[in-house]
Write a protein that holds these residues in place. Structure first.
Motif, PDB file in Angstrom:
ATOM      1  N   GLY A 163       0.789  -1.226   0.000  1.00  0.00           N
ATOM      2  CA  GLY A 163       0.000   0.000   0.000  1.00  0.00           C
ATOM      3  C   GLY A 163       0.823   1.279   0.000  1.00  0.00           C
ATOM      4  O   GLY A 163       0.267   2.366   0.071  1.00  0.00           O
ATOM      5  N   LYS A 164       2.132   1.178  -0.052  1.00  0.00           N
ATOM      6  CA  LYS A 164       2.972   2.381  -0.062  1.00  0.00           C
ATOM      7  C   LYS A 164       3.746   2.444  -1.371  1.00  0.00           C
ATOM      8  O   LYS A 164       4.337   1.464  -1.806  1.00  0.00           O
ATOM      9  CB  LYS A 164       3.959   2.368   1.099  1.00  0.00           C
ATOM     10  N   ALA A 165       3.741   3.618  -1.939  1.00  0.00           N
ATOM     11  CA  ALA A 165       4.498   3.815  -3.176  1.00  0.00           C
ATOM     12  C   ALA A 165       5.980   3.919  -2.837  1.00  0.00           C
ATOM     13  O   ALA A 165       6.359   4.352  -1.754  1.00  0.00           O
ATOM     14  CB  ALA A 165       4.034   5.087  -3.861  1.00  0.00           C
ATOM     15  N   VAL A 166       6.806   3.530  -3.775  1.00  0.00           N
ATOM     16  CA  VAL A 166       8.249   3.617  -3.571  1.00  0.00           C
ATOM     17  C   VAL A 166       8.661   5.072  -3.746  1.00  0.00           C
ATOM     18  O   VAL A 166       8.463   5.666  -4.793  1.00  0.00           O
ATOM     19  CB  VAL A 166       9.007   2.716  -4.574  1.00  0.00           C
ATOM     20  N   THR A 167       9.216   5.640  -2.685  1.00  0.00           N
ATOM     21  CA  THR A 167       9.685   7.022  -2.743  1.00  0.00           C
ATOM     22  C   THR A 167      11.173   7.032  -2.447  1.00  0.00           C
ATOM     23  O   THR A 167      11.654   6.237  -1.632  1.00  0.00           O
ATOM     24  CB  THR A 167       8.962   7.911  -1.714  1.00  0.00           C
ATOM     25  N   PRO A 168      11.904   7.899  -3.106  1.00  0.00           N
ATOM     26  CA  PRO A 168      13.336   7.945  -2.812  1.00  0.00           C
ATOM     27  C   PRO A 168      13.563   8.412  -1.371  1.00  0.00           C
ATOM     28  O   PRO A 168      12.885   9.317  -0.884  1.00  0.00           O
ATOM     29  CB  PRO A 168      13.877   8.969  -3.814  1.00  0.00           C
TER      30      PRO A 168
END
Length: 182
Positions: free
Chosen positions: A127-132
């Motif tokens: 449920g979490k987008a990959v963020t830098p």
């Protein structure tokens, strides 16, 4: 430039801490007020008597009454004692932090943690987008031998603080979560 400024600030804080100045501390823990430096006095901690009474009560409940942290938290919440931020509920982590902080026995510690590189995720969190992420966004505790001690007013005696440390270790060893499956 930014890295150079950060390094100079870090070195300046370490230098001030080694010379016993409270300035590099990020803030005062519960029971203390941070007094800013002025022209005629350096920065210091001042004991807040109404909060210090609660801190002494927490240590007394753990050491002399042999209560668990959960019991202490329930008592604080039942008495409706507000936290530093005037919140109505105390948390286990807050009480545990108070019992672990050497500032309460008169020795505030600078440099207890260090920024480290975050470990690589084994799998993506659902449920979490990959963020830098920033490279040094995790903090790790440093060994106690590397801490820099700064003298501050004591709220509890050294022997009470040491007894609390021993009691916490005993509570951890005798915890019910260690008896699972028996």
């Amino acid at each position: 430039e930014r890295a150079k400024i950060l390094e100079r600030c870090r070195r300046g804080k370490i230098h001030r801490a080694r010379h016993g100045s409270v300035n590099p501390m990020s803030g005062a823990p519960y029971g203390f007020a941070y007094i800013k430096k002025s022209d005629d006095a350096p920065a210091s901690y001042r004991v807040l008597l109404h909060e210090a009474k609660i801190v002494r009560g927490i240590f007394h409940a753990l050491v002399y009454e042999q209560k668990s942290i959960g019991e202490i938290v329930r008592n604080l919440n039942a008495q409706k004692i507000p936290t530093r931020r005037c919140e109505p509920r105390w948390d286990h982590a807050t009480v545990w932090g108070i019992l672990q902080n050497p500032a309460y026995m008169g020795k505030a510690a600078f440099g207890k943690t260090e920024a480290t590189e975050r470990r690589k995720l084994l799998r993506q969190i659902r449920g979490k987008a990959v963020t830098p992420r920033r490279t040094k966004s995790t903090h790790r505790d440093k060994p106690q031998s590397e801490w820099i001690s700064i003298d501050v007013p004591a709220i509890v005696a050294r022997d009470v603080f040491e007894a609390a440390k021993e009691q916490l270790a005993r509570n951890k060893q005798l915890s019910q979560r260690n008896a699972r499956g028996q």
